[in-house]
Write an enzyme that holds these catalytic residues in place. Structure first.
Site, PDB file in Angstrom:
ATOM      1  N   LYS A  20      39.464  17.720  19.228  1.00 21.93           N
ATOM      2  CA  LYS A  20      38.758  16.716  20.032  1.00 21.93           C
ATOM      3  C   LYS A  20      38.450  15.474  19.193  1.00 21.93           C
ATOM      4  CE  LYS A  20      34.451  17.669  21.730  1.00 21.93           C
ATOM      5  NZ  LYS A  20      33.527  16.536  21.481  1.00 21.93           N
ATOM      6  N   SER A  21      37.974  15.693  17.974  1.00 21.54           N
ATOM      7  CA  SER A  21      37.604  14.545  17.128  1.00 21.54           C
ATOM      8  C   SER A  21      38.807  13.660  16.832  1.00 21.54           C
ATOM      9  CB  SER A  21      37.030  15.044  15.798  1.00 21.54           C
ATOM     10  OG  SER A  21      35.800  15.673  16.001  1.00 21.54           O
ATOM     11  N   ARG A  25      39.573   9.715  18.261  1.00 21.41           N
ATOM     12  CA  ARG A  25      39.825   8.613  17.322  1.00 21.41           C
ATOM     13  C   ARG A  25      41.177   7.960  17.585  1.00 21.41           C
ATOM     14  NH1 ARG A  25      36.050  11.793  15.385  1.00 21.41           N
ATOM     15  NH2 ARG A  25      34.608  11.150  13.738  1.00 21.41           N
ATOM     16  N   ARG A 120      20.366  11.285  24.405  1.00 23.51           N
ATOM     17  CA  ARG A 120      20.688  11.440  22.981  1.00 23.51           C
ATOM     18  C   ARG A 120      20.406  10.138  22.207  1.00 23.51           C
ATOM     19  NH1 ARG A 120      26.348  14.460  22.587  1.00 23.51           N
ATOM     20  NH2 ARG A 120      25.680  14.561  20.421  1.00 23.51           N
ATOM     21  N   SER A 163      25.979  12.294   9.831  1.00 21.97           N
ATOM     22  CA  SER A 163      26.620  12.237  11.152  1.00 21.97           C
ATOM     23  C   SER A 163      27.946  11.502  11.043  1.00 21.97           C
ATOM     24  CB  SER A 163      25.708  11.510  12.149  1.00 21.97           C
ATOM     25  OG  SER A 163      26.462  11.097  13.272  1.00 21.97           O
ATOM     26  N   GLN A 165      29.719  10.659  13.490  1.00 18.88           N
ATOM     27  CA  GLN A 165      29.803   9.645  14.548  1.00 18.88           C
ATOM     28  C   GLN A 165      29.165   8.337  14.094  1.00 18.88           C
ATOM     29  OE1 GLN A 165      28.096  11.499  18.015  1.00 18.88           O
ATOM     30  NE2 GLN A 165      29.814  12.909  18.246  1.00 18.88           N
ATOM     31  N   ASP A 308      29.025  22.211  14.946  1.00 16.51           N
ATOM     32  CA  ASP A 308      29.177  22.638  16.342  1.00 16.51           C
ATOM     33  C   ASP A 308      29.268  24.162  16.486  1.00 16.51           C
ATOM     34  OD1 ASP A 308      29.053  20.041  17.305  1.00 16.51           O
ATOM     35  OD2 ASP A 308      31.199  19.729  17.024  1.00 16.51           O
ATOM     36  N   LYS A 335      22.034  17.517  20.388  1.00 14.86           N
ATOM     37  CA  LYS A 335      23.440  17.626  20.806  1.00 14.86           C
ATOM     38  C   LYS A 335      23.486  17.616  22.341  1.00 14.86           C
ATOM     39  CE  LYS A 335      25.354  17.772  16.788  1.00 14.86           C
ATOM     40  NZ  LYS A 335      26.252  16.679  16.399  1.00 14.86           N
ATOM     41  N   ARG A 381      29.676  24.103  24.675  1.00 12.69           N
ATOM     42  CA  ARG A 381      29.767  25.086  23.583  1.00 12.69           C
ATOM     43  C   ARG A 381      28.802  26.248  23.805  1.00 12.69           C
ATOM     44  NH1 ARG A 381      33.457  22.554  20.457  1.00 12.69           N
ATOM     45  NH2 ARG A 381      33.133  20.329  20.081  1.00 12.69           N
TER      46      ARG A 381
HETATM   47  C1  S3P Z   1      31.864  14.565  15.855  1.00 16.09           C
HETATM   48  C2  S3P Z   1      30.801  14.651  14.982  1.00 16.09           C
HETATM   49  C3  S3P Z   1      29.680  15.589  15.161  1.00 16.09           C
HETATM   50  C4  S3P Z   1      30.036  16.716  16.118  1.00 16.09           C
HETATM   51  C5  S3P Z   1      30.714  16.196  17.366  1.00 16.09           C
HETATM   52  C6  S3P Z   1      31.995  15.453  17.025  1.00 16.09           C
HETATM   53  C7  S3P Z   1      32.917  13.566  15.589  1.00 16.09           C
HETATM   54  O1  S3P Z   1      28.576  14.892  15.684  1.00 16.09           O
HETATM   55  O2  S3P Z   1      28.874  17.440  16.468  1.00 16.09           O
HETATM   56  O3  S3P Z   1      31.023  17.287  18.241  1.00 16.09           O
HETATM   57  O4  S3P Z   1      34.006  13.662  16.196  1.00 16.09           O
HETATM   58  O5  S3P Z   1      32.686  12.673  14.767  1.00 16.09           O
HETATM   59  P1  S3P Z   1      27.508  14.112  14.730  1.00 16.09           P
HETATM   60  O6  S3P Z   1      28.205  12.979  14.099  1.00 16.09           O
HETATM   61  O7  S3P Z   1      26.428  13.644  15.653  1.00 16.09           O
HETATM   62  O8  S3P Z   1      27.012  15.148  13.765  1.00 16.09           O
END
Ligand code: S3P
Length: 427
Positions: A20-21, A25, A120, A163, A165, A308, A335, A381
Site C-alpha cells: 500500500k505504501s 507513493r 486524525r 512518522s 507520512q 501497523d 490511527k 486492520r
Molecule cells: C505509512 C506510515 C505509517 C503507517 C501507515 C502507512 C506510510 O503511518 O501506519 O499505514 O505509507 O508512510 P505514520 O507515518 O503515521 O506512522
C-alpha cells in the site's frame, strides 16, 4: 459476519496484495513531473484509489491494463484546477503526502476525508510545511485542510514523532523548495519516499543524523510494487499459530523498516526465514511455521518497523507463554481507530488477559480464547486481526465491520474462506 474456529494448516505459497505504501507513493509522485510512467502490480483498494482520485483531479490520467497502471502527467506547471475538494476518504497516507505534493502547484487546494480521517492529527504536517513558508490551514488541527501551493523555502525540522507520512510530506515539499531541507527522525521509519525520490532524480542524502534534500528537477520512473508485509502479517500470524503450517509469503517488500513484526514473531519462537530475491532491492520470500511461543518485550524503538502490526502482535501474545509488554506505541491511538483501546476491548471480550497502558499493552498468556461479539471500530486492520483471533478461538466469533478490509485488502475474506474450507491458496 460469523466466523468459526479453524485449525487447517496453512501450507503452500501466497503472494500477498501489493504494498500500500509503495502504491500510494508511485501514484502521488507521478504528479510531480511531466511525462509517463508505469506502475506494475498496483494495490487496487479503497485507500490507493483515494490517491488516484487526488492525482486525477490535478490532470494525471490513469489507464488500467491487466495488472498495471499507465499514468500520464502534465507535471505541476500543467496541473488542472480541481473542480472540487480533494476527497482522501479514509487514507491518512493520501492526505499527508498530498499536502507535500501540492506545495509544488500554484493554486489553493482543499483536502477532506471521512469521519475517521477527520479525527486524525494534521497539525503534525501543517507545522513543518508552514516553517517552509507554505500557507496551510487546518480545522482545529484536523481535516479539512487547505494548502496554498507556490514559492517556498527549505527548513530544518526535528520531528517530535516518528512518522513516515510526516517525513514524506516534508521531503516532497522540499524537492520544489528554494534551498536545502534537513529532517531528523526520532527513530528511522519506512524509507520508500527517500528511495523513490532518489530514483526520480532528487538529491536525497543522509548527513549527520539528518535526511537532506536539495531542490531537484524530477523525472518519472516506472515502479514494480512488491507484496505488502502488513497485509501478509495476518497469514504469517495464522501460520505461526496453527500446528502443521508451512507457509511461504512470496515477492514481499522485505525492507528492514517493515520487518519488525516478523523479527518479533521469530523472537517469540516461531520459525521465520527470509530469502532475498534478485540482486537488488528489498524483495523476497518469507517462510513461516509454528514453534513454542514465549512472550516478548516490545520497546519504543521497535514500534516504527511494526507500527501497523501491533494489534496482531498482541493477539499472538495471548497464545504465548508468559508476559508480553508493548510500550512506546502512543501513535496507535491516532490511527484509523484508537488501536490500543480497540485491541484491548476486543481481545478482552474473547477472554484474553490484557491490560491497557497509555502507550501500549501488557498481555499475559497463554489463554484459550472463546467466542464473542467483536467490533472492527471502522478499522481494516482491526477487522483482519479479529478474523485471525476467530480462527484461534474455541467458539464462534461475530465480527461487526468486516467490510472495512476493503481499505487495504479487498480479497481478504475470499482467501480466508478458501482457507477455512480447506482449499489451497492460489498464488
Ligand atoms: C505509512 C506510515 C505509517 C503507517 C501507515 C502507512 C506510510 O503511518 O501506519 O499505514 O505509507 O508512510 P505514520 O507515518 O503515521 O506512522
Amino acid at each position: 459476519m460469523e466466523l468459526t474456529p479453524c485449525r487447517n494448516p496453512l501450507r503452500g505459497h501466497l503472494r500477498p496484495p501489493s504494498d500500500k505504501s509503495v502504491t500510494h507513493r508511485a501514484i502521488l509522485f507521478s504528479a510531480l513531473a511531466p511525462g509517463a510512467c508505469v506502475i506494475e502490480h498496483p494495490l487496487i483498494a479503497a485507500d490507493t484509489l483515494s490517491s488516484r482520485h487526488v492525482v486525477e483531479s490535478l490532470g494525471v490520467t490513469v489507464r488500467a491494463e491487466q495488472d498495471r497502471w499507465i499514468l500520464q502527467s502534465p507535471g505541476p506547471q500543467g496541473w488542472s484546477k480541481p473542480q472540487d475538494v480533494l476527497d482522501c476518504g479514509n487514507s491518512g497516507t493520501t492526505m499527508r503526502l498530498a499536502m507535500g505534493v501540492l506545495a509544488a502547484g500554484s493554486g489553493r487546494y482543499q483536502l477532506s476525508g471521512d469521519d475517521s480521517l477527520s479525527a486524525r492529527p494534521m497539525e503534525r504536517v501543517a507545522r513543518p510545511l508552514r516553517s517552509m513558508g507554505i500557507a496551510v490551514e487546518t480545522q482545529d488541527g484536523h481535516a479539512p485542510v487547505t494548502v496554498q501551493g507556490g514559492v517556498h523555502h527549505g527548513t530544518t525540522y526535528v520531528m517530535p514523532v516518528a512518522s513516515a507520512q510526516v517525513k514524506s510530506a516534508i521531503l516532497l515539499a522540499a524537492v520544489t523548495a528554494l534551498g536545502a531541507t534537513r529532517v531528523q527522525e526520532p527513530y528511522p521509519t519506512r524509507d520508500y519516499t527517500e528511495r523513490m525520490l532518489r530514483a526520480m532524480g532528487a538529491q536525497v542524502q543522509h548527513q549527520e543524523g539528518f535526511i537532506t534534500v536539495e531542490p531537484s528537477s524530477l523525472h518519472l520512473v516506472d515502479t514494480m510494487v512488491p507484496g505488502d508485509p502488513s497485509s501478509a502479517a495476518f497469514w504469517a500470524a495464522l501460520a505461526a499459530l496453527t500446528p502443521g503450517s508451512d507457509l511461504t509469503l512470496r515477492e514481499m517488500s522485505i525492507s528492514p523498516r517493515r520487518m519488525g513484526f516478523y523479527r518479533l514473531l521469530q523472537a517469540m519462537g516461531a520459525m521465520v526465514t527470509t530469502e532475498r530475491k534478485g540482486a537488488e532491492g528489498d524483495v523476497g520470500d518469507i517462510r513461516v511455521s509454528p514453534g513454542q511461543l514465549a512472550g516478548v518485550t516490545v520497546l519504543p524503538e521497535d514500534i516504527p518497523d511494526m507500527i501497523d502490526e501491533v494489534p496482531l502482535l498482541a493477539l499472538v501474545a495471548t497464545q504465548a507463554q508468559g508476559e508480553t509488554v508493548i510500550s512506546g506505541a502512543h501513535e496507535l491511538r491516532v490511527k484509523e481507530s484508537d488501536r490500543i483501546a480497540a485491541t484491548v476491548k476486543n481481545l478482552r471480550a474473547l477472554g484474553a488477559r490484557i491490560e491497557e497502558r497509555e502507550d501500549g499493552m501488557v498481555i499475559h498468556g497463554p489463554t484459550r480464547l472463546h467466542g464473542a461479539s467483536v467490533e472492527a471500530a471502522g478499522d481494516h486492520r482491526m477487522a483482519m486481526m479479529l478474523a485471525v483471533a476467530a480462527a484461534v478461538a474455541d467458539g464462534p466469533v461475530f465480527l461487526e465491520g468486516a467490510q472495512h478490509v476493503a481499505i487495504s485488502y479487498p480479497d481478504f475474506f475470499t482467501q480466508y474462506h478458501q482457507w477455512t474450507q480447506g482449499q489451497p491458496f492460489a498464488s
